[in-house]
Design a protein around this motif. Structure first.
Motif, PDB file in Angstrom:
ATOM      1  N   GLU A   1       0.874  -1.174  -0.087  1.00 28.55           N
ATOM      2  CA  GLU A   1      -0.087  -0.073  -0.023  1.00 28.55           C
ATOM      3  C   GLU A   1       0.848   1.209  -0.176  1.00 28.55           C
ATOM      4  OE1 GLU A   1      -3.262  -0.456  -0.399  1.00 28.55           O
ATOM      5  OE2 GLU A   1      -2.997  -2.413  -0.246  1.00 28.55           O
ATOM      6  N   GLY A   2       2.486   1.091   0.049  1.00 29.20           N
ATOM      7  CA  GLY A   2       3.009   2.297   0.096  1.00 29.20           C
ATOM      8  C   GLY A   2       3.590   2.853   1.416  1.00 29.20           C
ATOM      9  N   ALA A   3       3.109   2.378   2.439  1.00 32.69           N
ATOM     10  CA  ALA A   3       3.682   2.671   3.589  1.00 32.69           C
ATOM     11  C   ALA A   3       5.085   2.030   4.062  1.00 32.69           C
ATOM     12  CB  ALA A   3       2.822   2.019   4.936  1.00 32.69           C
ATOM     13  N   GLU A   4       5.826   2.559   4.830  1.00 33.40           N
ATOM     14  CA  GLU A   4       7.194   2.377   5.227  1.00 33.40           C
ATOM     15  C   GLU A   4       6.819   0.986   6.291  1.00 33.40           C
ATOM     16  OE1 GLU A   4       9.709   5.373   6.358  1.00 33.40           O
ATOM     17  OE2 GLU A   4      10.185   5.867   4.176  1.00 33.40           O
ATOM     18  N   VAL A   5       7.947   0.171   6.181  1.00 33.95           N
ATOM     19  CA  VAL A   5       7.955  -0.913   6.939  1.00 33.95           C
ATOM     20  C   VAL A   5       9.471  -1.141   7.545  1.00 33.95           C
ATOM     21  CG1 VAL A   5       7.671  -3.609   7.471  1.00 33.95           C
ATOM     22  CG2 VAL A   5       6.109  -2.210   5.632  1.00 33.95           C
ATOM     23  N   ASP A   6       9.737  -0.862   8.744  1.00 35.91           N
ATOM     24  CA  ASP A   6      10.953  -1.243   9.476  1.00 35.91           C
ATOM     25  C   ASP A   6      10.963  -2.423   9.747  1.00 35.91           C
ATOM     26  OD1 ASP A   6      11.697   2.006   9.317  1.00 35.91           O
ATOM     27  OD2 ASP A   6      10.448   2.197  10.864  1.00 35.91           O
ATOM     28  N   THR A   7      12.371  -2.914   9.475  1.00 33.58           N
ATOM     29  CA  THR A   7      12.531  -4.606   9.682  1.00 33.58           C
ATOM     30  C   THR A   7      13.787  -4.425  10.438  1.00 33.58           C
ATOM     31  OG1 THR A   7      13.425  -5.191   7.410  1.00 33.58           O
ATOM     32  CG2 THR A   7      10.946  -5.171   7.916  1.00 33.58           C
ATOM     33  N   GLU A   8      13.913  -5.693  11.022  1.00 29.63           N
ATOM     34  CA  GLU A   8      15.561  -6.105  11.396  1.00 29.63           C
ATOM     35  C   GLU A   8      15.619  -7.560  10.548  1.00 29.63           C
ATOM     36  OE1 GLU A   8      18.057  -7.267  15.230  1.00 29.63           O
ATOM     37  OE2 GLU A   8      15.867  -6.952  15.552  1.00 29.63           O
ATOM     38  N   ALA A   9      16.686  -7.504   9.972  1.00 28.10           N
ATOM     39  CA  ALA A   9      16.717  -8.501   8.886  1.00 28.10           C
ATOM     40  C   ALA A   9      18.054  -9.381   9.069  1.00 28.10           C
ATOM     41  CB  ALA A   9      16.663  -8.090   7.196  1.00 28.10           C
ATOM     42  N   ARG A  10      18.043 -10.541   8.655  1.00 28.10           N
ATOM     43  CA  ARG A  10      19.072 -11.506   8.682  1.00 28.10           C
ATOM     44  C   ARG A  10      18.924 -12.332   7.393  1.00 28.10           C
ATOM     45  NH1 ARG A  10      16.102 -11.538  12.726  1.00 28.10           N
ATOM     46  NH2 ARG A  10      15.110 -13.700  12.497  1.00 28.10           N
ATOM     47  N   TRP A  11      20.150 -12.222   6.786  1.00 36.66           N
ATOM     48  CA  TRP A  11      20.170 -12.711   5.421  1.00 36.66           C
ATOM     49  C   TRP A  11      21.304 -13.783   5.362  1.00 36.66           C
ATOM     50  CZ3 TRP A  11      19.581  -9.060   0.594  1.00 36.66           C
ATOM     51  CH2 TRP A  11      18.265  -8.199   0.489  1.00 36.66           C
ATOM     52  N   SER A  12      21.049 -14.964   4.869  1.00 42.06           N
ATOM     53  CA  SER A  12      21.915 -15.972   4.831  1.00 42.06           C
ATOM     54  C   SER A  12      22.002 -16.722   3.319  1.00 42.06           C
ATOM     55  CB  SER A  12      21.648 -17.190   5.639  1.00 42.06           C
ATOM     56  OG  SER A  12      21.718 -16.721   7.132  1.00 42.06           O
ATOM     57  N   LEU A  13      23.333 -16.876   2.842  1.00 42.80           N
ATOM     58  CA  LEU A  13      23.451 -17.634   1.678  1.00 42.80           C
ATOM     59  C   LEU A  13      23.387 -18.913   1.602  1.00 42.80           C
ATOM     60  CD1 LEU A  13      24.659 -16.766  -1.271  1.00 42.80           C
ATOM     61  CD2 LEU A  13      27.045 -17.406  -0.324  1.00 42.80           C
ATOM     62  N   ILE A  14      22.426 -19.179   0.613  1.00 42.19           N
ATOM     63  CA  ILE A  14      22.299 -20.754   0.665  1.00 42.19           C
ATOM     64  C   ILE A  14      22.953 -21.306  -0.650  1.00 42.19           C
ATOM     65  CG2 ILE A  14      20.376 -22.573   0.210  1.00 42.19           C
ATOM     66  CD1 ILE A  14      18.314 -20.458   1.240  1.00 42.19           C
ATOM     67  N   PRO A  15      23.889 -22.326  -0.406  1.00 41.78           N
ATOM     68  CA  PRO A  15      24.829 -22.651  -1.377  1.00 41.78           C
ATOM     69  C   PRO A  15      24.197 -23.421  -2.636  1.00 41.78           C
ATOM     70  CG  PRO A  15      25.597 -23.664   0.473  1.00 41.78           C
ATOM     71  CD  PRO A  15      24.498 -22.789   0.875  1.00 41.78           C
ATOM     72  N   ALA A  16      24.609 -23.378  -3.741  1.00 44.72           N
ATOM     73  CA  ALA A  16      24.103 -24.411  -4.743  1.00 44.72           C
ATOM     74  C   ALA A  16      24.249 -25.697  -4.217  1.00 44.72           C
ATOM     75  CB  ALA A  16      24.679 -23.898  -6.206  1.00 44.72           C
ATOM     76  N   ASN A  17      23.373 -26.465  -4.912  1.00 43.83           N
ATOM     77  CA  ASN A  17      23.386 -28.077  -4.621  1.00 43.83           C
ATOM     78  C   ASN A  17      23.171 -28.921  -5.772  1.00 43.83           C
ATOM     79  OD1 ASN A  17      22.923 -30.793  -3.898  1.00 43.83           O
ATOM     80  ND2 ASN A  17      22.024 -30.205  -2.181  1.00 43.83           N
ATOM     81  N   ALA A  18      24.336 -29.466  -6.350  1.00 46.86           N
ATOM     82  CA  ALA A  18      24.493 -30.104  -7.587  1.00 46.86           C
ATOM     83  C   ALA A  18      23.651 -31.127  -7.611  1.00 46.86           C
ATOM     84  CB  ALA A  18      25.992 -30.541  -7.799  1.00 46.86           C
ATOM     85  N   GLY A  19      23.311 -32.040  -6.178  1.00 46.06           N
ATOM     86  CA  GLY A  19      22.587 -33.061  -6.098  1.00 46.06           C
ATOM     87  C   GLY A  19      21.164 -33.031  -6.527  1.00 46.06           C
ATOM     88  N   THR A  20      20.591 -31.695  -6.048  1.00 43.46           N
ATOM     89  CA  THR A  20      19.218 -31.411  -6.327  1.00 43.46           C
ATOM     90  C   THR A  20      19.092 -30.458  -7.423  1.00 43.46           C
ATOM     91  OG1 THR A  20      19.381 -29.677  -4.567  1.00 43.46           O
ATOM     92  CG2 THR A  20      18.442 -31.803  -3.809  1.00 43.46           C
ATOM     93  N   GLY A  21      20.025 -29.897  -8.207  1.00 44.60           N
ATOM     94  CA  GLY A  21      20.080 -29.131  -9.114  1.00 44.60           C
ATOM     95  C   GLY A  21      19.374 -27.639  -8.780  1.00 44.60           C
TER      96      GLY A  21
END
Length: 178
Positions: free
Chosen positions: A105-125
């Motif tokens: 709707e356009g309003a600002e949302v303040d968040t505390e974020a935690r991001w993690s890298l998920i490595p590629a998995n050749a077994g599952t593609g």
């Protein structure tokens, strides 16, 4: 030759483990969907590949609207902050901090974020992705602003108090030294 069945050919397999594994995946996905925090996954092109119920509640975009869309177009308020977070995740494997997003709707949302890298998995593609968990900190920000206001202004008169005066003097002295 005379049309009578003399033998049947086939195999018997026990699918119990497969059914139990499927049920476990469905159950665990429902746990993620019930989480209060927004949980979403983006690929390296920043396209949304997973969007839980918490993300729907926090940002307003339905799962159907979010999946396949660029995160930049959905919720990003500050493109520079997004690029910094992405770069940090790619170089260090994780990133955490505060981000201001945009609600549908356009309003600002303040968040505390935690991001993690998920490595590629050749077994599952599967390819390399970023898992993001964002918590709404609107109430905390409001409380912090209120506490800060109470520290520098009189509650009754709303006029600056002694602490505000001393802080302003300190800043002015530092500025004059420069």
């Amino acid at each position: 030759g005379d049309g009578k069945v003399i033998a049947l050919e086939g195999f018997i397999a026990d699918y119990t483990r497969v059914k139990m594994a499927d049920a476990l995946v469905v159950e665990q996905a429902s746990f993620l969907d019930q989480a209060r925090d927004a949980i979403f996954v983006i690929d390296m092109r920043r396209l949304v590949t997973y969007w839980n119920g918490g993300a729907v509640r926090l940002f307003g975009w339905s799962r159907e609207e979010a999946l396949g869309a660029r995160i930049d177009d959905l919720i990003v308020q500050d493109a520079d902050a997004l690029l910094h977070a992405c770069d940090s995740v790619l170089t260090e494997g994780e990133w955490s901090g505060e981000l201001t997003h945009r609600h549908k709707e356009g309003a600002e949302v303040d968040t505390e974020a935690r991001w993690s890298l998920i490595p590629a998995n050749a077994g599952t593609g599967s390819s390399q992705k970023i898992l993001a968990i964002s918590a709404d900190i609107h109430e905390r920000k409001k409380t912090e602003a209120s506490v800060l206001r109470m520290a520098f202004f009189d509650a009754l008169t709303e006029l600056p108090n002694r602490t505000h005066l001393l802080d302003s003097l300190h800043k002015a002295l530092l500025k004059s030294v420069r």
